[in-house]
Design an enzyme around this catalytic site. Structure first.
Site, PDB file in Angstrom:
ATOM      1  N   ASN A   1       9.141  -9.043   3.854  1.00  8.95           N
ATOM      2  CA  ASN A   1       7.849  -9.371   4.470  1.00  8.95           C
ATOM      3  C   ASN A   1       7.997 -10.772   5.052  1.00  8.95           C
ATOM      4  O   ASN A   1       7.937 -11.761   4.332  1.00  8.95           O
ATOM      5  CB  ASN A   1       6.766  -9.318   3.379  1.00  8.95           C
ATOM      6  CG  ASN A   1       5.381  -9.573   3.930  1.00  8.95           C
ATOM      7  OD1 ASN A   1       5.221  -9.942   5.097  1.00  8.95           O
ATOM      8  ND2 ASN A   1       4.386  -9.390   3.092  1.00  8.95           N
TER       9      ASN A   1
ATOM     10  N   ARG B   1       7.927  -5.043   6.576  1.00 10.35           N
ATOM     11  CA  ARG B   1       6.489  -4.969   6.836  1.00 10.35           C
ATOM     12  C   ARG B   1       6.266  -5.510   8.243  1.00 10.35           C
ATOM     13  O   ARG B   1       6.658  -6.639   8.545  1.00 10.35           O
ATOM     14  CB  ARG B   1       5.733  -5.808   5.824  1.00 10.35           C
ATOM     15  CG  ARG B   1       4.265  -5.866   6.144  1.00 10.35           C
ATOM     16  CD  ARG B   1       3.519  -6.740   5.177  1.00 10.35           C
ATOM     17  NE  ARG B   1       2.102  -6.651   5.436  1.00 10.35           N
ATOM     18  CZ  ARG B   1       1.284  -7.692   5.507  1.00 10.35           C
ATOM     19  NH1 ARG B   1       1.759  -8.914   5.321  1.00 10.35           N
ATOM     20  NH2 ARG B   1       0.024  -7.529   5.741  1.00 10.35           N
TER      21      ARG B   1
ATOM     22  N   HIS C   1      -3.868  -3.852   6.493  1.00 13.16           N
ATOM     23  CA  HIS C   1      -3.725  -3.499   5.075  1.00 13.16           C
ATOM     24  C   HIS C   1      -3.501  -1.987   4.899  1.00 13.16           C
ATOM     25  O   HIS C   1      -3.770  -1.433   3.830  1.00 13.16           O
ATOM     26  CB  HIS C   1      -4.977  -3.860   4.247  1.00 13.16           C
ATOM     27  CG  HIS C   1      -5.198  -5.321   4.027  1.00 13.16           C
ATOM     28  ND1 HIS C   1      -6.465  -5.850   3.880  1.00 13.16           N
ATOM     29  CD2 HIS C   1      -4.356  -6.358   3.907  1.00 13.16           C
ATOM     30  CE1 HIS C   1      -6.386  -7.148   3.690  1.00 13.16           C
ATOM     31  NE2 HIS C   1      -5.096  -7.492   3.719  1.00 13.16           N
TER      32      HIS C   1
ATOM     33  N   ARG D   1     -11.576 -16.402   5.891  1.00 13.28           N
ATOM     34  CA  ARG D   1     -12.073 -15.827   7.151  1.00 13.28           C
ATOM     35  C   ARG D   1     -13.535 -15.425   7.021  1.00 13.28           C
ATOM     36  O   ARG D   1     -13.969 -14.939   5.976  1.00 13.28           O
ATOM     37  CB  ARG D   1     -11.273 -14.573   7.529  1.00 13.28           C
ATOM     38  CG  ARG D   1      -9.805 -14.824   7.784  1.00 13.28           C
ATOM     39  CD  ARG D   1      -9.163 -13.574   8.397  1.00 13.28           C
ATOM     40  NE  ARG D   1      -7.710 -13.682   8.399  1.00 13.28           N
ATOM     41  CZ  ARG D   1      -6.901 -12.894   7.703  1.00 13.28           C
ATOM     42  NH1 ARG D   1      -7.380 -11.920   6.944  1.00 13.28           N
ATOM     43  NH2 ARG D   1      -5.602 -13.078   7.766  1.00 13.28           N
TER      44      ARG D   1
ATOM     45  N   GLU E   1       2.148  -2.658  -2.286  1.00 12.90           N
ATOM     46  CA  GLU E   1       2.578  -2.455  -0.898  1.00 12.90           C
ATOM     47  C   GLU E   1       4.089  -2.395  -0.777  1.00 12.90           C
ATOM     48  O   GLU E   1       4.623  -1.636   0.030  1.00 12.90           O
ATOM     49  CB  GLU E   1       2.016  -3.591  -0.023  1.00 12.90           C
ATOM     50  CG  GLU E   1       0.516  -3.457   0.175  1.00 12.90           C
ATOM     51  CD  GLU E   1      -0.157  -4.727   0.650  1.00 12.90           C
ATOM     52  OE1 GLU E   1      -0.392  -5.625  -0.189  1.00 12.90           O
ATOM     53  OE2 GLU E   1      -0.455  -4.844   1.840  1.00 12.90           O
TER      54      GLU E   1
END
Ligand code: ADP
Length: 409
Positions: A12, A98, A187, A248, A391
């Protein structure tokens, strides 16, 4: 004849970091995990933990100048070598990457070739922060092992099944199409994994169940999954839309951006930074860690309480919206750092939603565990569950499946 290779390295790659895990797909076990951060700085840090062999579980740290991603991967390779897990091992089957943005084209993981690389590159304008870093990671890994299959697993892939009426913004259609402006969602690897695991927890096939997934980490998103297919998700063209997150804002009137420009004199870059890095929980109360917010609330801190309330209010709105989108909900599932650990968030998110079928049992909700579990009362209409996401495992499984298929062709 040697046995088929069974290891998968999952990478990743961020702009200044690389997270990695080496897995053995015979039993999905982790052989090593680690990360390199502050790439490009004098004090870059590599933290490596072998999970097999003599040093299993003993963390090793290096702080040194790591020039670029190539140097980072080389350092990782050296650490793996020390554990007898080197990247030149014939047991390594593939590297799974990823990749944040796969646009509309990639609904499945893809074996990386020049065409796939070119498409990821074409998506840079819609994912300027993420795709360049992902590309660097891929190219670096290719240079290290040019003979090895490399697979891209896209964060957007699971959401490509959204119907067009859910993925369209109601703006001028020609402008939207010209600039590829639409809702993509992110996601996806987590939403796919968690919704499937939830069906298993209920003892049913994914095709039979409707699930609302709440992935609440530092970034946060909700998705509505009908019979194993995503039909709506809260993140949009970028990960900024939707839920209140650590830093965010999530949903906001776009006219706020005009106002900040015209009245507050902020540039677009400043506004981008405000909404992505200085908003959400941190913007509201100065902290983005739910543990710290919980502690402050315990001391009667009003700003922390307000941040929590705004966060929960937004979550509730999405639970209600996705109940309407799905029509029938079989399970509501919490995952990621906040979803898996913060019992007060789970309790508050469903408080008052009993009339539409949602409730948690206080005792079950309070249990700390890392296994999938149901936290609603036995007679609840909707199963409320906590399912830890993974993940990296999902990326490794998708990568291994694709490479295995390629081998049998
Ligand atoms: P990401 O992958 O998006 O960086 P994670 O899924 O690891 O994030 O979630 C990180 C967040 O999880 C932290 O910012 C923190 O708010 C929250 N978190 C982790 N552990 C706990 C806990 N025990 N209680 C409450 N919140 C927690």
């Amino acid at each position: 004849m040697t046995a088929d290779p069974t290891r998968v390295l999952v990478l990743n790659s961020g702009s200044s970091s690389v997270k990695y895990q080496l897995l053995d797909m015979r039993d999905a076990s982790r052989l090593a995990i680690g990360l390199v951060e502050r790439i490009g700085e004098d004090s870059a840090r590599l933290v490596h933990t072998p999970l097999t062999g003599e040093g299993a579980g003993t963390k090793r740290e290096r702080t040194e100048r790591i020039e670029d991603h190539a140097a980072a991967l080389k350092a990782v390779s050296q650490e793996l070598e020390r554990d007898g897990l080197g990247l030149d091992s014939p047991e390594l089957a593939a590297i799974g990457h990823r990749v944040v943005h796969g646009g509309l084209k990639f609904s499945e993981p893809s074996l990386i070739d020049d065409e796939v690389l070119a498409e990821i590159e074409r998506l840079v304008p819609v994912a300027p922060l993420h795709n360049p870093a992902n590309l660097t990671g891929i190219r670096t890994a290719q240079a290290l092992r040019p003979d090895l299959p490399q697979v891209a697993v896209f964060d957007t892939a699971f959401h490509t099944t959204m119907p067009e009426y859910a993925s369209r913004y109601a703006i001028d259609i020609a402008t939207a199409d010209e600039h590829r402006i639409r809702r993509y969602g992110f996601h996806g690897t987590s939403h796919a994994y968690v919704s499937r695991k939830t069906a298993a927890l209920l003892g049913r096939d994914p095709s039979e169940v409707n699930v609302i997934v709440l992935h609440l980490g530092n970034g946060a998103s909700a998705s509505a999954v009908a019979g194993g297919r995503c039909v709506d998700t809260s993140m949009g063209m970028t990960p900024l839309e939707g839920l209140v997150m650590g830093t965010r804002s999530g949903d906001i009137d776009p006219a706020v951006v005009f106002h900040l420009g015209r009245v507050a004199g902020m540039s677009l870059d400043e506004t981008d930074e405000l909404l992505n890095k200085k908003s959400g929980l941190i913007g509201l109360c100065g902290d983005n860690d739910m543990r710290e917010i919980g502690r402050r609330i315990g001391e009667g801190d009003e700003r922390a309480q307000l941040a929590f309330d705004v966060y929960i209010h937004r979550l509730k709105k999405y639970i209600g919206a996705y109940t309407a989108v799905l029509g029938r909900v079989d399970a509501l599932v919490f995952t990621a750092g906040v979803g898996e650990n913060a019992a007060p968030v789970r309790e508050a998110a469903v408080a008052g939603l009993e009339t539409i079928g949602f409730a948690v049992d206080a005792e079950r909700n309070a249990v700390r565990s890392d296994v999938p579990r149901i936290i609603s009362p036995d007679d609840a209409r909707v199963a409320v569950a906590v399912v830890p996401t993974d993940e990296e495992l999902e990326i490794a499984q998708q990568t291994f499946a694709l490479v295995g298929d390629a081998r049998t062709v």
